[in-house]
Structures are given as structure tokens and as C-alpha cells.
Design a protein around this motif. Structure first.
Motif, short mmCIF file in Angstrom:
data_model
loop_
_atom_site.label_atom_id
_atom_site.label_comp_id
_atom_site.label_asym_id
_atom_site.label_seq_id
_atom_site.Cartn_x
_atom_site.Cartn_y
_atom_site.Cartn_z
N VAL A 144 48.83 57.08 2.99
CA VAL A 144 49.27 56.82 4.37
C VAL A 144 48.61 55.53 4.87
CG1 VAL A 144 49.27 57.69 6.73
CG2 VAL A 144 49.58 59.28 4.81
N ASN A 145 49.45 54.59 5.30
CA ASN A 145 48.97 53.32 5.88
C ASN A 145 47.85 52.68 5.06
OD1 ASN A 145 50.75 53.64 8.11
ND2 ASN A 145 49.24 54.91 9.17
N PRO A 146 48.09 52.44 3.76
CA PRO A 146 47.03 51.88 2.92
C PRO A 146 46.60 50.49 3.39
CG PRO A 146 49.15 51.81 1.78
CD PRO A 146 49.36 52.63 3.01
N ASP A 147 45.28 50.28 3.41
CA ASP A 147 44.73 49.04 3.94
C ASP A 147 45.23 47.80 3.19
OD1 ASP A 147 43.30 50.33 5.88
OD2 ASP A 147 41.42 50.37 4.76
N ARG A 148 45.30 47.88 1.85
CA ARG A 148 45.69 46.70 1.09
C ARG A 148 47.12 46.28 1.41
NH1 ARG A 148 42.86 48.59 -4.52
NH2 ARG A 148 43.78 50.52 -3.75
N VAL A 149 47.98 47.25 1.70
CA VAL A 149 49.36 46.95 2.09
C VAL A 149 49.39 46.37 3.50
CG1 VAL A 149 51.59 47.97 2.67
CG2 VAL A 149 50.43 48.63 0.55
N LEU A 150 48.78 47.09 4.45
CA LEU A 150 48.88 46.66 5.85
C LEU A 150 48.16 45.34 6.10
CD1 LEU A 150 48.58 49.94 7.94
CD2 LEU A 150 50.60 48.81 7.01
N ASN A 151 47.01 45.14 5.49
CA ASN A 151 46.30 43.87 5.71
C ASN A 151 47.14 42.68 5.25
OD1 ASN A 151 44.07 45.15 6.79
ND2 ASN A 151 42.93 45.19 4.86
N TYR A 152 47.78 42.83 4.10
CA TYR A 152 48.62 41.73 3.60
C TYR A 152 49.82 41.51 4.53
CZ TYR A 152 51.78 38.96 0.77
OH TYR A 152 52.64 37.98 0.35
N LEU A 153 50.50 42.59 4.92
CA LEU A 153 51.68 42.44 5.79
C LEU A 153 51.29 41.89 7.16
CD1 LEU A 153 53.66 45.70 4.94
CD2 LEU A 153 54.06 43.38 4.08
N HIS A 154 50.14 42.31 7.67
CA HIS A 154 49.71 41.81 8.98
C HIS A 154 49.34 40.33 8.91
CE1 HIS A 154 48.57 46.11 10.49
NE2 HIS A 154 49.87 45.90 10.42
N TRP A 155 48.74 39.93 7.81
CA TRP A 155 48.42 38.50 7.62
C TRP A 155 49.71 37.68 7.58
CZ3 TRP A 155 44.24 35.23 7.29
CH2 TRP A 155 44.47 33.97 6.69
N GLU A 156 50.67 38.12 6.81
CA GLU A 156 51.92 37.38 6.63
C GLU A 156 52.78 37.37 7.88
OE1 GLU A 156 53.15 35.56 3.98
OE2 GLU A 156 51.07 35.70 3.27
N ARG A 157 52.60 38.35 8.73
CA ARG A 157 53.43 38.42 9.93
C ARG A 157 53.20 37.24 10.86
NH1 ARG A 157 53.45 44.17 12.58
NH2 ARG A 157 52.82 43.29 14.57
N ALA A 158 52.12 36.53 10.67
CA ALA A 158 51.86 35.35 11.50
C ALA A 158 52.84 34.22 11.21
CB ALA A 158 50.43 34.85 11.28
N TYR A 159 53.47 34.23 10.03
CA TYR A 159 54.40 33.17 9.64
C TYR A 159 55.82 33.64 9.93
CZ TYR A 159 50.14 32.05 7.14
OH TYR A 159 48.81 31.81 6.82
N LYS A 160 56.45 33.04 10.93
CA LYS A 160 57.74 33.52 11.41
C LYS A 160 58.89 32.90 10.62
CE LYS A 160 55.83 35.89 14.75
NZ LYS A 160 54.40 35.73 14.46
N THR A 161 59.91 33.72 10.35
CA THR A 161 61.14 33.23 9.73
C THR A 161 62.00 32.55 10.79
OG1 THR A 161 62.36 35.29 10.15
CG2 THR A 161 61.07 35.15 8.09
N ASP A 162 63.05 31.85 10.36
CA ASP A 162 63.95 31.21 11.32
C ASP A 162 64.60 32.25 12.23
OD1 ASP A 162 63.41 28.69 10.32
OD2 ASP A 162 65.19 28.61 9.04
N TYR A 163 64.93 33.41 11.68
CA TYR A 163 65.50 34.48 12.49
C TYR A 163 64.53 34.89 13.59
CZ TYR A 163 66.50 39.34 13.78
OH TYR A 163 66.71 40.50 14.48
N GLU A 164 63.26 35.06 13.23
CA GLU A 164 62.27 35.48 14.22
C GLU A 164 62.08 34.42 15.30
OE1 GLU A 164 59.12 38.37 12.11
OE2 GLU A 164 59.27 36.40 11.14
N LEU A 165 62.05 33.16 14.90
CA LEU A 165 61.90 32.09 15.89
C LEU A 165 63.09 32.06 16.83
CD1 LEU A 165 60.41 29.23 13.68
CD2 LEU A 165 59.19 30.80 15.21
N ASP A 166 64.29 32.29 16.31
CA ASP A 166 65.47 32.36 17.18
C ASP A 166 65.33 33.49 18.19
OD1 ASP A 166 66.78 30.22 16.08
OD2 ASP A 166 68.06 31.41 14.75
#
Length: 438
Positions: A144-166
Motif C-alpha cells: 500500500v502506497n510504497p515509498d519508492r513508487v510515490l517518491n518517484y512519482l511525486h518528484w516527476e510530477r513537478a515536470y508538467k506535460t503540454d496537456y497539464e500546462l494547457d
């Protein structure tokens, strides 16, 4: 608004690639992402307003449907288990259509407790992502909510795709239009409650739809950083107005603050000085700059304002060294913005989640990352006259450097904050709030 179809396909590809990397780090086969479920009020038969799991809405613009699920493995088409009950008490969501549906295998769920047959049979190699640990346990998830998964996804979420910027540009356009309506209501002498109503009406979003509770503050209330009350009484005099209010678009947030003055007073010039500082700091956001350094520049900028307005009888550098600025500017310069108003990952040193906390002298700073392209930040300096902080300053040895008559001159106006939402590009910055006309 932008036609999102072309950018959404690339967005899904990016999320698939991130998922693959996250799964490799945990040595598992997939993620089962729960949208969430309704929460019942204590001793009541009504529920709190539903707020979707941000990991769920990262994949698709479904933000209002509980008991739904995503099964993703980074390779195969994501499976969406969409809750669509038979219910004559409440509005049932329609079958889904739109620019995003072709990217999902959609199955419809009539009963929330019948989801298990749609989930992977062997759950040992799948991780549950969500907040309802008892649900995960009942369904047989051990991871449940493994740290290695969430830490990586949370780090990457800072970089927005073109869709997100729109989407974030869209949120800023909605918020800017509503800000103008609120400013007009203030100039018409309305109460905080009426100003908030004008904002929501123009945004066409209710209190439960906007990404956070609007701050609608008049006069002395503008000095309360998180003022969450909307007073129904109209004050005898409208001196100042601070509005910190956003809007949502496909699950992405805008977060804009403006301050106004209704009478002729030096407070108007103070607003202008903070506004200029906001614009100057926004231009300092560049790839390779540490966000903590932006905050330190803000601290120095507020020190200069305090000196220029003869609030503090010191040179700006002395004001900084003695810590006096913290009385008038007690919060951080800003934060990541995206799926959440205070988006995650701001205090990470790397994609493994190694902590990089705020410096001890600036404990409320929400981001310590190095600025990079495709990141989105708020920039929000302020200058406030907060009774409790001023009382502490008055009893300290630094009291002798303060022009207390000037403090009293500004105290009835509360405080100033100006906040913009800025996209960092490789060669330039894009101030979405100013571009939206506010």
C-alpha cells in the motif's frame, strides 16, 4: 479553451513511462489507483464534499466520481473502472465521452463493493495507491502506497506535460475573470460574503469546486494569512481588500492573490511596491537557480520596502540580519502548483525522496528544489501588519529600530500579498496570471 486531444495522448505516454520506472524500483507489476470514496459526517447521514485522489486525476479529468479505479502497468492500455450505480436518490454520471476516453479500457461498476472482480486476481505484485487502507486490506492488497513508487512519482510530477500546462492556463483564465468580478464588488462596497459570491458566480465554480477555500479579506482581516471566514456584515469603511482565490480546470489549479485599496493612502504605494517585487522575483525563476535563493531575494526585497516606507529605521541588509523582516513577511515565497495547490515533492533532494527541508531561518518555505524547465511555481511576497507578531517585536531588542507611528499608519489596512503563477521554460518564463489579464 485549448483542444486537448493532441496533447493528451503525449500526456498518457509520459505517465506510462513514469509508471514503468516506478514499478521497476519496487519490482512489481502494476498500480491500482483508487479515486476515493465518500466520507460520512459524524452522527449524520450526509457526506463531506468529495475530493479525488490526485494520483487518479493525474491520468484523466474525472474529479467528482468516488468508488472508481485505475489499473495501470506502464505498458497496456490503462483500465478505468468507472462507478455508475443505479441510484434514484442522486445524479448518476453518464457514460463517459470526450477527448480522453479512447486512451482507456472502460468498464462500468454498478455496486461499489463489487469491484474485486475487475481488479487483478493476484494482487501480490500490485500496489494500492490511495487513502483507504481498510479497503485495500479487505481487497487483499499487501503493498500500500510504497515509498519508492510515490517518491518517484511525486518528484516527476513537478515536470508538467503540454496537456497539464494547457489545463493550468485554463484555470488561470477562469480565476482571472473571477478576480476582476470580485474587485468590482469590493469597489461597490460589498461585504466579504457578497464579494465571494461574485467571484464564484463569475468562475461558475462553487465553494466545493474551487481548489481551496477562497480568502476574501477586508481591512484588518487582510493581515490574517489564512483568513477563511466571509463576514456577512459590511464594514463602515472599505479601506483594503486582499483576495487569494483560484479555480480548477480538469483537476488542475490556479492560485492567484491580489490586494486593493479603495481610498487615497500610502497603502496604495505599498501595494505597488509589493507588485513590483512579485514581477521582479518571477523573472528570477530560471533553470539552475535554487528556489531557496528566490525566497532569500524576496526577503531582501521586503527589507528594502520596509526601509523605503520608513517602517524600519535600518538599512535593508541590517533589517535582514536582525531577522526583523520575518515579522512583516512570515511565510515562504511560494510553492509548486499543479494537481494540488501546494503540489508535492517540494522538499525532495532527488527522485528517491531524500529530504531537503526548508532552512531553519525560513521554516515555512514549501519548496527547496532547483528550478527546472516545465516546472510551475507561485511567487507571492507580502508585507503584513499582524498584531501577534508586532507585539513580539515590540517587546524585543529590535523594537528601537521600528517606526511605530508608521506601523500604526498601515495597521488598519492589514497587509499586502501579490501572487502570480509562473511556468518556467528553458529560455523564458510565462506568467499565466498576468497573461490572463489580472
Amino acid at each position: 479553451m485549448t483542444d486537448h486531444a493532441s496533447n493528451f495522448a503525449q500526456h498518457i505516454q509520459t505517465l506510462q513511462a513514469r509508471t514503468q520506472e516506478a514499478l521497476l524500483r519496487e519490482a512489481i507489476d502494476g498500480l491500482v489507483i483508487h479515486s476515493g470514496q465518500a466520507k460520512r459526517l459524524f452522527l449524520d447521514d450526509n457526506d463531506y464534499p468529495f475530493k479525488v485522489n490526485p494520483h487518479f486525476k493525474a491520468w484523466l479529468p474525472v474529479i467528482d466520481n468516488p468508488n472508481s479505479w485505475l489499473v495501470v502497468d506502464g505498458v497496456n492500455t490503462p483500465k478505468l473502472i468507472f462507478y455508475r450505480p443505479e441510484d434514484f436518490w442522486h445524479k448518476v454520471p453518464p457514460e463517459q465521452t470526450g477527448f480522453w476516453v479512447e486512451h482507456f479500457d472502460i468498464v462500468y461498476l454498478k455496486q461499489a463493493n463489487a469491484v474485486e472482480k475487475h481488479l487483478p486476481y493476484d494482487k501480490a505484485k500490485f500496489a494500492y495507491i490511495g487513502e483507504y487502507l481498510e479497503v485495500a486490506s479487505a481487497l487483499g492488497f499487501e503493498l500500500v502506497n510504497p515509498d519508492r513508487v510515490l517518491n518517484y512519482l511525486h518528484w516527476e510530477r513537478a515536470y508538467k506535460t503540454d496537456y497539464e500546462l494547457d489545463c493550468m492556463r485554463g484555470a488561470n483564465k477562469i480565476a482571472a475573470k473571477a478576480h476582476r468580478a470580485a474587485a468590482n464588488a469590493f469597489m461597490q462596497g460589498k461585504s466579504e460574503f457578497e464579494i465571494n459570491a461574485a467571484y464564484l458566480l463569475e468562475a461558475k465554480q462553487g465553494d466545493n469546486d474551487v481548489p481551496y477555500t477562497n480568502i476574501i479579506a477586508l481591512n484588518e482581516h487582510t493581515s490574517i494569512l489564512h483568513y477563511m471566514i466571509t463576514d456577512t456584515t459590511t464594514p463602515d469603511e472599505h479601506r483594503s481588500f486582499l483576495i487569494d482565490a483560484g479555480a480548477g480546470y480538469h483537476g488542475y489549479a490556479a492560485d492567484i492573490t491580489r490586494t486593493y485599496c479603495a481610498i487615497k493612502h500610502d497603502f496604495q504605494a505599498l501595494i505597488k511596491a509589493v507588485d513590483t517585487l512579485t514581477l521582479d522575483l518571477s523573472m528570477q525563476l530560471k533553470p539552475g537557480v535554487v528556489y531557496t535563493d528566490i525566497h532569500r531575494q524576496a526577503y531582501e526585497g521586503v527589507a528594502k520596502i520596509l526601509t523605503d516606507f520608513e517602517i524600519v529605521n535600518l538599512m535593508p541588509q541590517d533589517c535582514v540580519e536582525k531577522g526583523i523582516v520575518s515579522t512583516f513577511f512570515p511565510h515562504g515565497i511560494g510553492h509548486f502548483l499543479g494537481l494540488q495547490v501546494h503540489d508535492v515533492g517540494g522538499h525532495f533532494a532527488n527522485d528517491r525522496g531524500t529530504p531537503n527541508p526548508a532552512p531553519s531561518e525560513h521554516p515555512f518555505l514549501r519548496c527547496t528544489r532547483t528550478v527546472e524547465a516545465r516546472q510551475v511555481f507561485t511567487i507571492e511576497p507580502g508585507c503584513y501588519f499582524i498584531d501577534s507578531l508586532l507585539a513580539k517585536l515590540k517587546t524585543s531588542e529590535n523594537s528601537k529600530y521600528i517606526n511605530w507611528n508608521m506601523v500604526e499608519h498601515f495597521r488598519p489596512f492589514g497587509g499586502v500579498r501579490i501572487e502570480d503563477n509562473v511556468i518556467v521554460h528553458r529560455e523564458r518564463n510565462e506568467n499565466m496570471s498576468r497573461d490572463a489579464g489580472i
